[in-house]
Design a protein around this motif. Structure first.
Motif, PDB file in Angstrom:
ATOM      1  N   GLU A 105      13.856  14.290  -5.910  1.00 42.09           N
ATOM      2  CA  GLU A 105      14.759  13.273  -6.447  1.00 42.09           C
ATOM      3  C   GLU A 105      16.170  13.399  -5.877  1.00 42.09           C
ATOM      4  O   GLU A 105      16.873  12.411  -5.707  1.00 42.09           O
ATOM      5  N   PRO A 141       2.400   1.346  -0.151  1.00 38.64           N
ATOM      6  CA  PRO A 141       2.147   1.432  -1.592  1.00 38.64           C
ATOM      7  C   PRO A 141       1.157   0.363  -2.036  1.00 38.64           C
ATOM      8  O   PRO A 141       0.898  -0.611  -1.320  1.00 38.64           O
ATOM      9  N   ARG A 274      11.746  -3.577  -3.130  1.00 35.98           N
ATOM     10  CA  ARG A 274      11.554  -2.446  -4.026  1.00 35.98           C
ATOM     11  C   ARG A 274      10.071  -2.112  -4.208  1.00 35.98           C
ATOM     12  O   ARG A 274       9.206  -2.980  -4.110  1.00 35.98           O
ATOM     13  N   PHE A 275       9.814  -0.833  -4.489  1.00 39.68           N
ATOM     14  CA  PHE A 275       8.482  -0.383  -4.881  1.00 39.68           C
ATOM     15  C   PHE A 275       8.664   0.869  -5.731  1.00 39.68           C
ATOM     16  O   PHE A 275       9.787   1.345  -5.929  1.00 39.68           O
ATOM     17  N   LYS A 276       7.594   1.411  -6.248  1.00 36.42           N
ATOM     18  CA  LYS A 276       7.661   2.586  -7.115  1.00 36.42           C
ATOM     19  C   LYS A 276       7.777   3.844  -6.263  1.00 36.42           C
ATOM     20  O   LYS A 276       6.813   4.596  -6.093  1.00 36.42           O
ATOM     21  N   GLU A 277       8.991   4.056  -5.722  1.00 35.08           N
ATOM     22  CA  GLU A 277       9.170   5.103  -4.719  1.00 35.08           C
ATOM     23  C   GLU A 277       9.119   6.515  -5.301  1.00 35.08           C
ATOM     24  O   GLU A 277       9.034   7.475  -4.551  1.00 35.08           O
ATOM     25  N   ARG A 278       9.145   6.658  -6.613  1.00 31.63           N
ATOM     26  CA  ARG A 278       8.974   7.966  -7.237  1.00 31.63           C
ATOM     27  C   ARG A 278       7.512   8.255  -7.554  1.00 31.63           C
ATOM     28  O   ARG A 278       7.180   9.345  -7.998  1.00 31.63           O
ATOM     29  N   LYS A 279       6.624   7.262  -7.316  1.00 33.34           N
ATOM     30  CA  LYS A 279       5.205   7.441  -7.627  1.00 33.34           C
ATOM     31  C   LYS A 279       4.282   7.168  -6.448  1.00 33.34           C
ATOM     32  O   LYS A 279       3.189   7.736  -6.374  1.00 33.34           O
ATOM     33  N   GLU A 280       4.686   6.272  -5.546  1.00 34.08           N
ATOM     34  CA  GLU A 280       3.809   5.865  -4.456  1.00 34.08           C
ATOM     35  C   GLU A 280       4.449   6.139  -3.103  1.00 34.08           C
ATOM     36  O   GLU A 280       5.677   6.132  -2.970  1.00 34.08           O
TER      37      GLU A 280
END
Length: 292
Positions: A105, A141, A274-280
């Motif tokens: 992070e 993703p 944007r995308f779920k960059e902390r998950k994918e």
């Protein structure tokens, strides 16, 4: 030679090309067709290419000399120590460390993920700006993470005569740090971002050498306008950027594995979505062809 198919995929620009194998050196016919398509459409999509970095470098070098992505910022050279690809002619648009686990992070590279979501053209702040950029999709993703493009030739054409008269001789000042400063971004140690480059002055209205069309040159790296106060100049830049990126002048590319996309930075703006960059995971390999 196979048959080339070129199909426009957006209302004013962008095309998909089939019939070119970018994994091998391009023939004279294919190279001419590719450059012609970039002049005409600004963005070229070639599905199912599945290029290795070396193959991507090879086809990119047929388009011109490549930018060294390590130049200009000490932080870029430091960051490459943790990248999967170490050749300075390629870089990664990625939220992965060593092509594997998600970035921590606190990793400074996450900031570039956010900065890429602003409308921009590559390297306008460098002494030699980017002519073309290429991206190959290695990991994508499940949703989001698309790349959106804007047609700055058609959007210039749509401006009022009054607007065109107002901006015809203006010069914009492009800065390597203005985007990070505008976002309030700092390094994890609290310091600011530095660059070995100064600012570059470029026309707000330029002429594309391949098509002869006038284009708007208003990326987010354009900090201000020569001869105007900061508030006045930045207000005008915001107005022009909004005009340049109206929905009717956009193409949104939804990535599939193996896609190879090339665009002309002189006739387009682009941004990441944007995308779920902390998950994918999202990993794209990039080369930049200099406008030399």
């Amino acid at each position: 030679m196979g048959t080339l198919e070129i199909n426009q995929v957006a209302s004013t620009f962008a095309a998909e090309i089939r019939g070119i194998d970018a994994s091998s050196p391009l023939s004279a016919r294919d190279l001419d067709a590719l450059i012609g398509a970039l002049d005409r459409y600004g963005v070229v999509v070639m599905p199912d290419q599945n290029l290795t970095p070396d193959q991507q470098i090879s086809v990119s070098e047929q388009l011109g000399p490549l930018e060294n992505s390590d130049e200009g910022s000490p932080s870029f050279r430091k960051l490459r120590e943790n990248l999967q690809y170490v050749d300075g002619r390629v870089s990664e648009i990625s939220n992965l460390a060593q092509g594997k686990g998600l970035l921590e992070e606190s990793d400074v590279r996450r900031l570039f993920t956010f900065a890429n979501q602003l409308w921009h053209s590559d390297s306008t702040f460098r002494p030699i700006r980017a002519r073309y950029t290429t991206l190959s999709a290695v990991k994508v993703p499940e949703s989001g993470g698309d790349t959106e493009f804007a047609d700055v030739a058609s959007s210039y054409d749509a401006l009022s005569d009054e607007d065109k008269e107002e901006i015809k001789d203006l010069m914009g000042v492009h800065s390597p740090t203005v985007v990070m400063e505008a976002m309030g971004a700092t390094r994890p140690d609290g310091g600011g971002f530095v660059s070995e480059y100064g600012t570059q002055s470029r026309p707000i209205v330029d002429i594309h050498p391949g098509s002869g069309r006038k284009v708007l040159n208003v990326p987010s790296h354009c900090s201000h306008i020569e001869g105007m106060s900061l508030p006045e100049g930045r207000s005008l830049l915001t107005y022009l950027r909004e005009k340049a990126t109206l929905p009717e002048f956009r193409y949104r590319h939804v990535w599939s594995l193996g896609d190879f996309v090339i665009w002309d930075n002189r006739s387009t703006l682009h941004r990441a979505c944007r995308f779920k960059e902390r998950k994918e995971a999202r990993q794209l390999v990039r080369t930049v062809v200099q406008d030399a």
